[in-house]
Design a protein around this motif. Structure first.
Motif, PDB file in Angstrom:
ATOM      1  N   SER A  33       2.049 -82.293 -24.748  1.00 18.25           N
ATOM      2  CA  SER A  33       2.570 -81.924 -23.441  1.00 18.25           C
ATOM      3  C   SER A  33       1.592 -81.006 -22.705  1.00 18.25           C
ATOM      4  O   SER A  33       1.363 -81.143 -21.505  1.00 18.25           O
ATOM      5  CB  SER A  33       3.930 -81.243 -23.628  1.00 18.25           C
ATOM      6  N   PHE A  34       1.002 -80.089 -23.461  1.00 19.14           N
ATOM      7  CA  PHE A  34       0.029 -79.169 -22.868  1.00 19.14           C
ATOM      8  C   PHE A  34      -1.217 -79.922 -22.395  1.00 19.14           C
ATOM      9  O   PHE A  34      -1.723 -79.686 -21.295  1.00 19.14           O
ATOM     10  CB  PHE A  34      -0.343 -78.097 -23.896  1.00 19.14           C
ATOM     11  N   LEU A  35      -1.701 -80.852 -23.220  1.00 14.38           N
ATOM     12  CA  LEU A  35      -2.881 -81.636 -22.839  1.00 14.38           C
ATOM     13  C   LEU A  35      -2.572 -82.527 -21.638  1.00 14.38           C
ATOM     14  O   LEU A  35      -3.433 -82.779 -20.796  1.00 14.38           O
ATOM     15  CB  LEU A  35      -3.352 -82.490 -24.014  1.00 14.38           C
ATOM     16  N   ASN A  36      -1.316 -83.004 -21.576  1.00  8.36           N
ATOM     17  CA  ASN A  36      -0.892 -83.797 -20.425  1.00  8.36           C
ATOM     18  C   ASN A  36      -1.013 -82.963 -19.154  1.00  8.36           C
ATOM     19  O   ASN A  36      -1.512 -83.421 -18.126  1.00  8.36           O
ATOM     20  CB  ASN A  36       0.555 -84.248 -20.655  1.00  8.36           C
ATOM     21  N   SER A  37      -0.568 -81.725 -19.273  1.00 11.81           N
ATOM     22  CA  SER A  37      -0.697 -80.804 -18.153  1.00 11.81           C
ATOM     23  C   SER A  37      -2.167 -80.632 -17.761  1.00 11.81           C
ATOM     24  O   SER A  37      -2.524 -80.681 -16.583  1.00 11.81           O
ATOM     25  CB  SER A  37      -0.075 -79.473 -18.561  1.00 11.81           C
ATOM     26  N   LEU A  38      -3.033 -80.474 -18.774  1.00  7.15           N
ATOM     27  CA  LEU A  38      -4.465 -80.320 -18.496  1.00  7.15           C
ATOM     28  C   LEU A  38      -5.046 -81.545 -17.799  1.00  7.15           C
ATOM     29  O   LEU A  38      -5.868 -81.414 -16.891  1.00  7.15           O
ATOM     30  CB  LEU A  38      -5.227 -80.064 -19.802  1.00  7.15           C
ATOM     31  N   SER A  39      -4.631 -82.747 -18.224  1.00  8.97           N
ATOM     32  CA  SER A  39      -5.206 -83.944 -17.603  1.00  8.97           C
ATOM     33  C   SER A  39      -4.824 -83.998 -16.123  1.00  8.97           C
ATOM     34  O   SER A  39      -5.598 -84.476 -15.297  1.00  8.97           O
ATOM     35  CB  SER A  39      -4.766 -85.207 -18.334  1.00  8.97           C
ATOM     36  N   GLY A  40      -3.620 -83.494 -15.807  1.00  7.07           N
ATOM     37  CA  GLY A  40      -3.241 -83.400 -14.403  1.00  7.07           C
ATOM     38  C   GLY A  40      -4.149 -82.445 -13.650  1.00  7.07           C
ATOM     39  O   GLY A  40      -4.629 -82.741 -12.556  1.00  7.07           O
ATOM     40  N   LEU A  41      -4.414 -81.290 -14.275  1.00  4.62           N
ATOM     41  CA  LEU A  41      -5.276 -80.305 -13.617  1.00  4.62           C
ATOM     42  C   LEU A  41      -6.703 -80.817 -13.467  1.00  4.62           C
ATOM     43  O   LEU A  41      -7.391 -80.513 -12.487  1.00  4.62           O
ATOM     44  CB  LEU A  41      -5.260 -78.995 -14.408  1.00  4.62           C
ATOM     45  N   ALA A  42      -7.161 -81.621 -14.450  1.00  8.81           N
ATOM     46  CA  ALA A  42      -8.500 -82.213 -14.339  1.00  8.81           C
ATOM     47  C   ALA A  42      -8.563 -83.139 -13.132  1.00  8.81           C
ATOM     48  O   ALA A  42      -9.528 -83.112 -12.357  1.00  8.81           O
ATOM     49  CB  ALA A  42      -8.857 -82.970 -15.620  1.00  8.81           C
ATOM     50  N   ALA A  43      -7.512 -83.963 -12.965  1.00 10.52           N
ATOM     51  CA  ALA A  43      -7.453 -84.855 -11.804  1.00 10.52           C
ATOM     52  C   ALA A  43      -7.436 -84.039 -10.520  1.00 10.52           C
ATOM     53  O   ALA A  43      -8.076 -84.388  -9.521  1.00 10.52           O
ATOM     54  CB  ALA A  43      -6.211 -85.744 -11.885  1.00 10.52           C
ATOM     55  N   CYS A  44      -6.711 -82.927 -10.570  1.00  8.01           N
ATOM     56  CA  CYS A  44      -6.619 -82.034  -9.426  1.00  8.01           C
ATOM     57  C   CYS A  44      -8.002 -81.476  -9.057  1.00  8.01           C
ATOM     58  O   CYS A  44      -8.391 -81.466  -7.881  1.00  8.01           O
ATOM     59  CB  CYS A  44      -5.669 -80.915  -9.813  1.00  8.01           C
ATOM     60  N   ALA A  45      -8.754 -81.044 -10.069  1.00 10.63           N
ATOM     61  CA  ALA A  45     -10.103 -80.523  -9.823  1.00 10.63           C
ATOM     62  C   ALA A  45     -10.987 -81.610  -9.224  1.00 10.63           C
ATOM     63  O   ALA A  45     -11.745 -81.366  -8.277  1.00 10.63           O
ATOM     64  CB  ALA A  45     -10.706 -79.990 -11.119  1.00 10.63           C
ATOM     65  N   ALA A  46     -10.858 -82.839  -9.764  1.00 14.14           N
ATOM     66  CA  ALA A  46     -11.623 -83.960  -9.213  1.00 14.14           C
ATOM     67  C   ALA A  46     -11.235 -84.173  -7.745  1.00 14.14           C
ATOM     68  O   ALA A  46     -12.082 -84.514  -6.915  1.00 14.14           O
ATOM     69  CB  ALA A  46     -11.374 -85.222 -10.029  1.00 14.14           C
ATOM     70  N   GLY A  47      -9.959 -83.939  -7.441  1.00 17.75           N
ATOM     71  CA  GLY A  47      -9.492 -84.063  -6.059  1.00 17.75           C
ATOM     72  C   GLY A  47     -10.157 -83.058  -5.135  1.00 17.75           C
ATOM     73  O   GLY A  47     -10.479 -83.371  -3.989  1.00 17.75           O
ATOM     74  N   PHE A  48     -10.388 -81.843  -5.655  1.00 19.49           N
ATOM     75  CA  PHE A  48     -11.077 -80.836  -4.847  1.00 19.49           C
ATOM     76  C   PHE A  48     -12.548 -81.217  -4.628  1.00 19.49           C
ATOM     77  O   PHE A  48     -13.117 -80.923  -3.586  1.00 19.49           O
ATOM     78  CB  PHE A  48     -10.983 -79.461  -5.512  1.00 19.49           C
ATOM     79  N   VAL A  49     -13.144 -81.893  -5.622  1.00 22.25           N
ATOM     80  CA  VAL A  49     -14.546 -82.301  -5.481  1.00 22.25           C
ATOM     81  C   VAL A  49     -14.689 -83.254  -4.299  1.00 22.25           C
ATOM     82  O   VAL A  49     -15.542 -83.067  -3.431  1.00 22.25           O
ATOM     83  CB  VAL A  49     -15.066 -82.988  -6.765  1.00 22.25           C
ATOM     84  N   ILE A  50     -13.836 -84.285  -4.268  1.00 24.23           N
ATOM     85  CA  ILE A  50     -13.969 -85.280  -3.201  1.00 24.23           C
ATOM     86  C   ILE A  50     -12.980 -85.008  -2.064  1.00 24.23           C
ATOM     87  O   ILE A  50     -12.743 -85.884  -1.233  1.00 24.23           O
ATOM     88  CB  ILE A  50     -13.781 -86.710  -3.752  1.00 24.23           C
ATOM     89  N   THR A  51     -12.426 -83.801  -2.037  1.00 29.70           N
ATOM     90  CA  THR A  51     -11.462 -83.348  -1.021  1.00 29.70           C
ATOM     91  C   THR A  51     -10.440 -84.431  -0.697  1.00 29.70           C
ATOM     92  O   THR A  51     -10.328 -84.889   0.435  1.00 29.70           O
ATOM     93  CB  THR A  51     -12.173 -82.903   0.284  1.00 29.70           C
ATOM     94  N   ASN A  52      -9.712 -84.810  -1.738  1.00 32.10           N
ATOM     95  CA  ASN A  52      -8.725 -85.872  -1.590  1.00 32.10           C
ATOM     96  C   ASN A  52      -7.338 -85.315  -1.873  1.00 32.10           C
ATOM     97  O   ASN A  52      -7.059 -84.841  -2.971  1.00 32.10           O
ATOM     98  CB  ASN A  52      -9.068 -86.994  -2.580  1.00 32.10           C
ATOM     99  N   ASN A  53      -6.442 -85.347  -0.866  1.00 27.41           N
ATOM    100  CA  ASN A  53      -5.163 -84.641  -1.032  1.00 27.41           C
ATOM    101  C   ASN A  53      -4.199 -85.282  -2.017  1.00 27.41           C
ATOM    102  O   ASN A  53      -3.464 -84.593  -2.705  1.00 27.41           O
ATOM    103  CB  ASN A  53      -4.493 -84.408   0.334  1.00 27.41           C
ATOM    104  N   VAL A  54      -4.230 -86.628  -2.147  1.00 25.60           N
ATOM    105  CA  VAL A  54      -3.267 -87.241  -3.067  1.00 25.60           C
ATOM    106  C   VAL A  54      -3.601 -86.882  -4.520  1.00 25.60           C
ATOM    107  O   VAL A  54      -2.723 -86.670  -5.350  1.00 25.60           O
ATOM    108  CB  VAL A  54      -3.161 -88.778  -2.869  1.00 25.60           C
ATOM    109  N   LEU A  55      -4.891 -86.767  -4.810  1.00 28.86           N
ATOM    110  CA  LEU A  55      -5.302 -86.339  -6.150  1.00 28.86           C
ATOM    111  C   LEU A  55      -4.802 -84.923  -6.426  1.00 28.86           C
ATOM    112  O   LEU A  55      -4.348 -84.610  -7.523  1.00 28.86           O
ATOM    113  CB  LEU A  55      -6.830 -86.340  -6.258  1.00 28.86           C
ATOM    114  N   ILE A  56      -4.918 -84.073  -5.424  1.00 23.83           N
ATOM    115  CA  ILE A  56      -4.513 -82.683  -5.608  1.00 23.83           C
ATOM    116  C   ILE A  56      -3.008 -82.578  -5.819  1.00 23.83           C
ATOM    117  O   ILE A  56      -2.542 -81.931  -6.764  1.00 23.83           O
ATOM    118  CB  ILE A  56      -4.965 -81.824  -4.413  1.00 23.83           C
ATOM    119  N   VAL A  57      -2.237 -83.260  -4.981  1.00 26.48           N
ATOM    120  CA  VAL A  57      -0.773 -83.186  -5.103  1.00 26.48           C
ATOM    121  C   VAL A  57      -0.311 -83.747  -6.450  1.00 26.48           C
ATOM    122  O   VAL A  57       0.389 -83.079  -7.227  1.00 26.48           O
ATOM    123  CB  VAL A  57      -0.080 -83.935  -3.948  1.00 26.48           C
ATOM    124  N   ALA A  58      -0.717 -84.987  -6.762  1.00 28.00           N
ATOM    125  CA  ALA A  58      -0.236 -85.621  -7.988  1.00 28.00           C
ATOM    126  C   ALA A  58      -0.728 -84.866  -9.215  1.00 28.00           C
ATOM    127  O   ALA A  58       0.035 -84.606 -10.148  1.00 28.00           O
ATOM    128  CB  ALA A  58      -0.693 -87.077  -8.030  1.00 28.00           C
TER     129      ALA A  58
END
Lengths: 481, 103
Positions: A227-252
């Motif tokens: 469950s914790f790693l699942n949370s991390l994978s979400g945050l990784a996607a979120c960080a990737a969203g900040f790289v390409i400034t993509n809002n759907v990546l950040i929200v999800a």
């Protein structure tokens, strides 16, 4: 309407569908539709991204989409319900690795074309973009190797026991410092050679860090880890969203990140332990913090008393109130269908059968519910821990199937026990307890179970499925005679 | 897009995530975990943009395509597995419906 507007509007729709989907997943009646709603959101996000003007290289990404879809379908079809925890761990690892690769690819573009052209496409600054690339790679890398290790532990490819060595925390701390140093160099150095050196350092070390992070955590704690790693994978996607400034990546990504943390916290609470204790204490290695040996003061003295399937049948035949307490052992031997068969026979014999589900039984929260549902056990027969415990003294027989720590009375009595304070199902209060167990060893927590030593406990040794088939066979032969 | 705005979205989404999961019955934790795991495959969007951008570097192509494959496995596998699990729960709600009919 420009394509950029269309894409952003569609991303808003996708985000709303993710939120609705997660909300619906939290209720029994709407859960399946919620999953579908969320999947539709994902489909919209993928399709409109293909319309993005930056996306022009279709050959390879379509190939990738097809390969990924086929592999995903195969994974989902062939996996047994009993192997669900490791499957989720593995899928989660793939997501983490994907985020890492996105960060890497973006770094590659910056290196090839320089900041000027890159920042014309995506907002940001060298320091900001450098930092979020660092985060995407670090979190993605830890998620990947951590999940793969958790998968290996659950699938039995490596030992489920915690791996501890002297100075482990020091080594992990040093690795973390090394990662941060690599990140610092990559973000601030400016000189391409140094940036590359920094990037390579944190890329490699983050992968090592995921491995060493899961190493000291025992198999029994894998639900929390996944469950914790699942949370991390979400945050990784979120960080990737900040790289390409993509809002759907950040929200999800952020939704998954926080919901995963909440789920981990709920699970830790059910074990009366803190998240820090689960992740860093090396729990279940037999080395109890504080020095006390498991089974110290207040331990029950006694011996293990085996019982045969024939005698089990005799005990069960006379029983009116039966409670079945399943655990990971039932999942391992895939005995859920035999369990239901036995429950049906007992009901035909006039007994009332209940299933007592501990919140952390199995290797995933709600693991037992999924398995019993697969075997078509009626919902009404499932009873939660708090509801069954007051009834326990009125139970003629408690059948413990491959559960261990969740029925260990030491959790309530023995202050020196590492699981002291964890709420348990009070199986020991039933008149007779029959424990199905593979062998005489301790469970995943590495703790001797005092329930097994009680005078009213009988041990039915062997593979749970085979043992149950034996008992069911006895019932049938009597019915036939 | 303005970075400050992205931070704003990030913080709001975090609070929303906490609120959404707060009261979920324990038997739904597994499907919820695997369902939210599928959502984390949203990184597919990043993978598509990373892999689809025109540049002639083989490295970007390899990285981007691999990311697309992995994220897609996460997405498709995640949703299908969750659906399979919830299918068992559904069968139970239908009550009398026994084996057969439903795969």
């Amino acid at each position: 309407m420009s394509s950029a507007t269309l894409i952003n509007l569609s991303y808003i729709v996708a985000s709303v569908l993710f939120i609705l989907g997660l909300k619906m997943l939290g209720r029994q009646a709407t859960a399946r539709r919620g999953n579908l709603v969320s999947a539709v959101g994902m489909l919209i996000a993928v399709v409109v991204t293909l319309l993005d003007k930056q996306v022009v290289n279709f050959t390879w990404i379509v190939t990738g989409l097809v390969i990924g879809t086929v592999a995903g379908v195969i994974c989902a079809r062939v996996v047994k319900m009993t192997s669900m925890p490791e499957m989720v761990a593995l899928l989660n690892g793939f997501g983490g690795l994907a985020s890492l690769l996105v960060g890497w690819a973006e770094y590659g573009k910056i290196r090839a074309f320089g900041w000027e052209r890159y920042l014309a496409e995506f907002a940001g600054s060298p320091v900001f973009t450098g930092t979020v690339i660092f985060l995407a790679v670090l979190i993605g890398g830890v998620t990947f190797t951590g999940s793969v290790y958790a998968f290996a532990k659950l699938a039995g490819l490596v030992s489920g026991k915690p791996v501890l060595f002297r100075g482990q925390h020091l080594v992990n701390g040093l690795l973390l410092v090394l990662t941060a140093a690599g990140g610092g160099v990559a973000i601030f150095a400016g000189d391409p050679t140094w940036v590359l050196a920094g990037f390579t350092t944190y890329l490699v070390v983050s992968l090592v860090l995921g491995w060493t992070f899961v190493m000291p955590i025992g198999g029994g704690d894998m639900p929390v880890v996944i469950s914790f790693l699942n949370s991390l994978s979400g945050l990784a996607a979120c960080a990737a969203g900040f790289v390409i400034t993509n809002n759907v990546l950040i929200v999800a990504g952020c939704l998954v990140g926080t919901s995963g943390v909440i789920l981990s916290a709920i699970m830790c609470k059910a074990m009366n332990r803190s998240l820090t204790n689960v992740l860093f204490s090396g729990f279940g290695s037999g080395v109890v913090p504080g020095g006390a040996e498991a089974g110290g003061e207040g331990a029950i003295q006694g011996e293990l008393k085996p019982i045969s399937p024939e005698d089990t049948f005799a005990v069960l035949e006379a029983a009116r109130q039966v409670v079945i307490i399943p655990g990971y052992g039932m999942a391992v031997s895939q005995a859920q269908h035999q369990v239901r068969e036995l429950a049906d026979l007992l009901e035909q014999n006039g007994a009332e059968v209940r299933f007592a589900i501990h919140p952390v039984a199995g290797r995933m929260p709600g693991h037992m519910n999924v398995l019993l549902a697969e075997a078509s056990v009626p919902y009404e027969q499932l009873v939660e821990m708090d509801a069954i415990n007051p009834m326990m003294p009125t139970m003629d027989v408690a059948i413990v199937i491959g559960a261990n720590d969740v029925v260990n009375p030491a959790a309530a009595r023995d202050k020196s026990s590492p699981i002291y304070g964890m709420p348990i199902i009070n199986a020991h209060e039933a008149r007779t307890v029959i424990c199905l167990k593979r062998g005489k060893g301790t469970g995943f927590s590495g703790i001797e179970n005092q329930l097994f030593l009680l005078p009213n406990t009988r041990m039915l040794y062997g593979d749970a499925k085979a043992a149950l088939q034996g008992v069911v066979g006895e019932f049938k032969s009597i019915a036939a005679a | 897009m303005d970075l400050m705005l992205l931070f704003f979205i990030f913080v709001l989404a975090a609070f929303l995530g906490f609120e959404l999961i707060a009261k979920v019955p324990s038997q739904l934790h597994t499907p919820l975990m695997s369902g939210s795991n599928a959502v984390s495959g949203i990184t597919i969007v990043g993978a598509l943009i990373a892999g689809g951008t025109a540049d002639d570097s083989w490295l970007t192509t390899v990285l981007g395509t691999s990311a697309v494959i992995l994220a897609m496995i996460n997405v498709v596998g995640g949703y299908l597995v969750t659906d399979r699990m919830l299918g068992f729960f559904k069968k139970k709600d239908a009550g009398a419906v026994k084996k057969g009919g439903v795969k």
